[in-house]
Design an enzyme around this catalytic site. Structure first.
Site, PDB file in Angstrom:
ATOM      1  N   CYS A  36      -4.602   2.411  -3.704  1.00  0.00           N
ATOM      2  CA  CYS A  36      -3.385   3.174  -3.134  1.00  0.00           C
ATOM      3  C   CYS A  36      -2.335   1.971  -3.048  1.00  0.00           C
ATOM      4  CB  CYS A  36      -3.672   3.295  -1.740  1.00  0.00           C
ATOM      5  SG  CYS A  36      -4.571   4.878  -1.422  1.00  0.00           S
TER       6      CYS A  36
ATOM      7  N   ASP B 142       3.608  -4.464   7.594  1.00  0.00           N
ATOM      8  CA  ASP B 142       2.148  -3.788   7.463  1.00  0.00           C
ATOM      9  C   ASP B 142       1.038  -4.379   7.842  1.00  0.00           C
ATOM     10  OD1 ASP B 142      -0.051  -2.321   6.732  1.00  0.00           O
ATOM     11  OD2 ASP B 142       0.528  -1.682   4.922  1.00  0.00           O
TER      12      ASP B 142
ATOM     13  N   LYS C 252     -10.138  -0.146  10.580  1.00  0.00           N
ATOM     14  CA  LYS C 252     -10.440  -1.423   9.844  1.00  0.00           C
ATOM     15  C   LYS C 252     -10.827  -2.392  10.829  1.00  0.00           C
ATOM     16  CE  LYS C 252      -7.033  -0.233   6.440  1.00  0.00           C
ATOM     17  NZ  LYS C 252      -7.723   0.243   5.241  1.00  0.00           N
TER      18      LYS C 252
ATOM     19  N   HIS D 184       0.937  -1.174  -0.021  1.00  0.00           N
ATOM     20  CA  HIS D 184      -0.152   0.062   0.089  1.00  0.00           C
ATOM     21  C   HIS D 184       0.843   1.437   0.039  1.00  0.00           C
ATOM     22  CE1 HIS D 184      -2.811   3.148   1.852  1.00  0.00           C
ATOM     23  NE2 HIS D 184      -3.735   2.344   1.483  1.00  0.00           N
TER      24      HIS D 184
ATOM     25  N   GLN E 257      -4.228  -4.710   7.299  1.00  0.00           N
ATOM     26  CA  GLN E 257      -5.188  -5.485   6.762  1.00  0.00           C
ATOM     27  C   GLN E 257      -5.198  -6.814   7.479  1.00  0.00           C
ATOM     28  OE1 GLN E 257      -7.599  -4.825   4.434  1.00  0.00           O
ATOM     29  NE2 GLN E 257      -6.950  -3.051   3.758  1.00  0.00           N
TER      30      GLN E 257
HETATM   31  N1  PLP Z   1      -1.614  -0.313   4.632  1.00  0.00           N
HETATM   32  C1  PLP Z   1      -2.644  -1.160   3.843  1.00  0.00           C
HETATM   33  C2  PLP Z   1      -2.454  -2.587   3.378  1.00  0.00           C
HETATM   34  C3  PLP Z   1      -4.007  -0.610   3.868  1.00  0.00           C
HETATM   35  O1  PLP Z   1      -4.930  -1.379   3.299  1.00  0.00           O
HETATM   36  C4  PLP Z   1      -4.171   0.508   4.557  1.00  0.00           C
HETATM   37  C5  PLP Z   1      -5.429   1.030   4.389  1.00  0.00           C
HETATM   38  O2  PLP Z   1      -6.093   1.193   3.342  1.00  0.00           O
HETATM   39  C6  PLP Z   1      -2.974   1.497   4.953  1.00  0.00           C
HETATM   40  C7  PLP Z   1      -1.904   0.813   5.049  1.00  0.00           C
HETATM   41  C8  PLP Z   1      -3.285   2.777   5.633  1.00  0.00           C
HETATM   42  O3  PLP Z   1      -3.731   2.467   6.939  1.00  0.00           O
HETATM   43  P1  PLP Z   1      -4.341   3.767   7.938  1.00  0.00           P
HETATM   44  O4  PLP Z   1      -5.589   4.013   7.010  1.00  0.00           O
HETATM   45  O5  PLP Z   1      -4.317   3.108   9.001  1.00  0.00           O
HETATM   46  O6  PLP Z   1      -3.203   4.909   7.601  1.00  0.00           O
END
Ligand code: PLP
Length: 406
Positions: free
Chosen positions: A364, A199, A225, A122, A202
């Protein structure tokens, strides 16, 4: 027993209609809906228990501090961290990764040093590293997935060279749903002396987590989420890395003493939490995590695996639908395009008319879209309250799209 119909009653929004049809909420990958317990906790905190946290000497400040600080322990339990001191509370994954980029990576990386990334990251796990590339000449080394969207851990391990200072990978792709074998990556990276950032934005939503078993140095989560309020989140940082990290933001709460000539820091994790935090959002996140733990992360994972298997069969029956990401270890996240000219935005608009909320776009994930040779997909991402009947509604609505756009 996991009774999805009872669980659905906990989420008031699921009983509403959209465009005259019952809401089918398949945009959980972007943000999840909130149960009564979270909504009530937020209302209670604002109506009867609100004050700023820390340093207060009055009743309400102490109460708010107690409730806010208790969330650190809840997050530590959710992640099975060795200590709640390894939990830095923040606004989510984006903030967590930026903190690591500015506070840990920037001071220890020089031109030519490398960060290994997968192609399905992402932007939150890309852009903070691009800052280091632009500003310090750090090299980003990309590892591709195979045609099914599977990330071979060995390819990540092979990409680690003498100049690699960090591996930064997702645990679960927000576009393809692919689960990454991060434990194997962490073990091999550590043998080569390289820390790993995962990360978990998800993954934390869909599977039980155990930081002590996984061994990652940094692990990010996203409150909104996780059925919690927006603006809440956390990053797990292993004790050794916490000791190495510089504060990313300066201000109140993160200091021990400040004078005209000098400043000294509070102990971690407070050292990394500058300013008034998202007090009520974090209190809501604590309740959301308790809610998930009471359902049982294994039970949630089993329910969602059944949804995934059902959807895979149903979607495979639509021979004009191109499903992206078919690796065996996959969450109930489905990205697809339709044969013909229909743009993902048009498909999502038609689905919306039938009450089905999906996301359309690049999600993204620019490098992944380039890798797939696409500009956009539609994404249906399922959560703990979704049902097989809702998948049937999606399939019917997709058939309508096919008729309209074929
Ligand atoms: N990383 C992944 C895999 C995501 O799906 C997202 C959100 O869509 C993010 C990071 C960003 O997260 P946050 O909304 O907590 O900044």
């Amino acid at each position: 027993m996991y009774d999805v119909e009872t669980i659905r009653k906990d989420f008031p929004i699921l009983s509403r209609e959209v465009n005259g049809a019952p809401l089918v909420y398949f945009d959980n990958g972007a943000s999840a809906q909130k149960p009564h317990a979270v909504i009530n906790a937020v209302t209670q905190a604002y109506s009867m228990e609100y004050a700023n946290v820390h340093r207060g000497l009055h009743f309400l400040s102490n109460l708010a501090t107690e409730k806010y600080e208790a969330v650190r322990g809840t997050i530590a339990r959710f992640l099975n961290a060795a200590s709640e001191d390894e939990i830095v509370m923040n606004t989510g994954t984006t903030e967590g990764i930026n903190m690591v980029s500015y506070g840990w990576a920037a001071p220890r990386m020089q031109a030519g040093d490398e960060i290994v990334l997968s192609v399905m990251e992402h932007h939150a796990n890309i852009v903070p590293w691009h800052f280091l590339r632009e500003r310090q000449g750090v090299v980003l080394k990309w590892v591709d997935t195979d045609a099914t969207g599977w990330l071979d851990p060995q390819k990540v391990i092979d990409a680690i060279g003498p100049k690699t200072k960090l591996v930064a990978v997702t645990h679960l792709s927000n576009v393809l749903g692919t689960v990454v074998d991060v434990k194997t990556i962490v073990e091999a990276a550590h043998e080569k002396g390289v820390p790993v950032l995962v990360d978990g934005s998800q993954a934390a939503v869909h599977m039980p987590l155990d930081m002590q078993d996984l061994g990652a140095d940094f692990y990010t989560i996203t409150g909104h989420k996780l059925y919690g309020p927006s603006g809440s989140g956390a990053i797990y940082v292993k004790k050794e890395r916490l000791a190495e990290m510089r504060p990313f933001m300066g201000g109140g709460d993160m200091i021990r003493e400040v004078s005209k000539d000098a400043v000294s820091w509070a102990d971690p994790p407070m050292k990394f939490e500058a300013g008034t935090p998202g007090i009520v959002s974090m209190i809501g996140l604590g309740v959301a995590l308790d809610y998930m733990m009471a359902l049982g992360m294994e039970n949630i994972a089993a329910h969602e695996a059944a949804l995934r298997d059902y959807a895979v069969v149903k979607l495979a029956g639509l021979n004009w639908l191109n499903l992206q990401g078919t690796a065996p270890d996959k969450a109930a996240i489905f990205s697809f395009t339709l044969e013909g000219a229909a743009h993902a935005h048009d498909i999502s608009t038609v689905l919306d008319k039938k009450g089905v909320a999906v996301r359309a776009g690049h999600h993204c994930a620019g490098p992944l879209m380039d890798h797939l040779g696409l500009t956009a997909t539609c994404r249906a991402s399922l959560g703990l309250y979704n049902t097989t009947q809702e998948i049937d509604v999606l399939v019917d609505a997709l058939e309508l799209c096919h008729e309209l756009f074929a």
